[in-house]
Design a protein around this motif. Sequence first.
Motif, PDB file in Angstrom:
ATOM      1  N   ASP A 194       0.860  -1.135   0.003  1.00 46.43           N
ATOM      2  CA  ASP A 194       0.186  -0.033   0.077  1.00 46.43           C
ATOM      3  C   ASP A 194       0.877   1.161  -0.024  1.00 46.43           C
ATOM      4  OD1 ASP A 194       0.848  -0.354   2.807  1.00 46.43           O
ATOM      5  OD2 ASP A 194      -0.910   0.353   3.374  1.00 46.43           O
ATOM      6  N   ARG A 195       2.154   1.201  -0.169  1.00 44.17           N
ATOM      7  CA  ARG A 195       3.186   2.335  -0.240  1.00 44.17           C
ATOM      8  C   ARG A 195       4.093   2.251  -1.202  1.00 44.17           C
ATOM      9  NH1 ARG A 195      -0.023   4.040   3.181  1.00 44.17           N
ATOM     10  NH2 ARG A 195       0.497   4.531   5.156  1.00 44.17           N
ATOM     11  N   LEU A 196       3.810   1.323  -2.166  1.00 40.08           N
ATOM     12  CA  LEU A 196       4.734   1.018  -3.259  1.00 40.08           C
ATOM     13  C   LEU A 196       4.191   1.988  -4.385  1.00 40.08           C
ATOM     14  CD1 LEU A 196       6.991  -0.675  -4.331  1.00 40.08           C
ATOM     15  CD2 LEU A 196       5.437  -2.431  -5.227  1.00 40.08           C
ATOM     16  N   LEU A 197       5.313   2.725  -5.163  1.00 37.40           N
ATOM     17  CA  LEU A 197       5.245   3.498  -6.358  1.00 37.40           C
ATOM     18  C   LEU A 197       6.193   3.242  -7.086  1.00 37.40           C
ATOM     19  CD1 LEU A 197       4.552   6.823  -4.458  1.00 37.40           C
ATOM     20  CD2 LEU A 197       2.657   5.506  -5.766  1.00 37.40           C
ATOM     21  N   THR A 218      -1.075   2.129  -9.163  1.00 38.95           N
ATOM     22  CA  THR A 218      -2.182   3.405  -9.578  1.00 38.95           C
ATOM     23  C   THR A 218      -2.915   3.928  -8.298  1.00 38.95           C
ATOM     24  OG1 THR A 218      -2.289   2.492 -11.692  1.00 38.95           O
ATOM     25  CG2 THR A 218      -3.921   3.993 -11.117  1.00 38.95           C
ATOM     26  N   ASN A 219      -3.458   2.917  -7.642  1.00 36.53           N
ATOM     27  CA  ASN A 219      -4.302   3.677  -6.377  1.00 36.53           C
ATOM     28  C   ASN A 219      -3.292   4.149  -5.511  1.00 36.53           C
ATOM     29  OD1 ASN A 219      -6.690   2.758  -7.567  1.00 36.53           O
ATOM     30  ND2 ASN A 219      -6.655   0.826  -6.569  1.00 36.53           N
ATOM     31  N   ASN A 220      -2.211   3.768  -5.114  1.00 35.82           N
ATOM     32  CA  ASN A 220      -1.273   4.336  -4.239  1.00 35.82           C
ATOM     33  C   ASN A 220      -0.834   5.814  -4.815  1.00 35.82           C
ATOM     34  OD1 ASN A 220      -1.393   1.990  -2.719  1.00 35.82           O
ATOM     35  ND2 ASN A 220       0.882   1.489  -3.636  1.00 35.82           N
ATOM     36  N   ALA A 221      -0.718   5.915  -5.998  1.00 33.83           N
ATOM     37  CA  ALA A 221      -0.280   7.157  -6.928  1.00 33.83           C
ATOM     38  C   ALA A 221      -1.477   8.197  -6.523  1.00 33.83           C
ATOM     39  CB  ALA A 221       0.157   6.838  -8.205  1.00 33.83           C
ATOM     40  N   ARG A 243      -3.723  13.584  -1.815  1.00 35.72           N
ATOM     41  CA  ARG A 243      -3.150  14.167  -0.254  1.00 35.72           C
ATOM     42  C   ARG A 243      -2.295  15.468  -0.536  1.00 35.72           C
ATOM     43  NH1 ARG A 243      -1.526   8.817   3.043  1.00 35.72           N
ATOM     44  NH2 ARG A 243      -3.531   7.877   3.097  1.00 35.72           N
ATOM     45  N   ILE A 244      -1.691  15.522  -1.552  1.00 38.46           N
ATOM     46  CA  ILE A 244      -0.628  16.480  -1.916  1.00 38.46           C
ATOM     47  C   ILE A 244      -1.374  17.829  -2.145  1.00 38.46           C
ATOM     48  CG2 ILE A 244       1.120  17.519  -3.328  1.00 38.46           C
ATOM     49  CD1 ILE A 244       2.437  14.621  -3.336  1.00 38.46           C
TER      50      ILE A 244
END
Length: 67
Positions: free
Chosen positions: A7-10, A56-59, A65-66
């Motif tokens: 869930d943190r992988l990009l 894709t969902n992580n990005a 959030r940014i």
Amino acid sequence: MKAVPLDRLLFETDCPYMTPVPHRGKTNVPEYVNLVADKAAEVLNINRKELEEITTNNAKRLFTRIN
């Protein structure tokens, strides 16, 4: 190595001198990110399509959030 939770992988494409095999020694380009995703799916032992959805969902979550 599975040190990064899924869930943190990009994946990113801004590293011009760390080109994946089989293009080592050439300048990296964004289209090579597919090779990185293929290898990551192999290492993580998950389906490539599933990995695409996860990253894709992580990005989307990160950039939401940014902004």
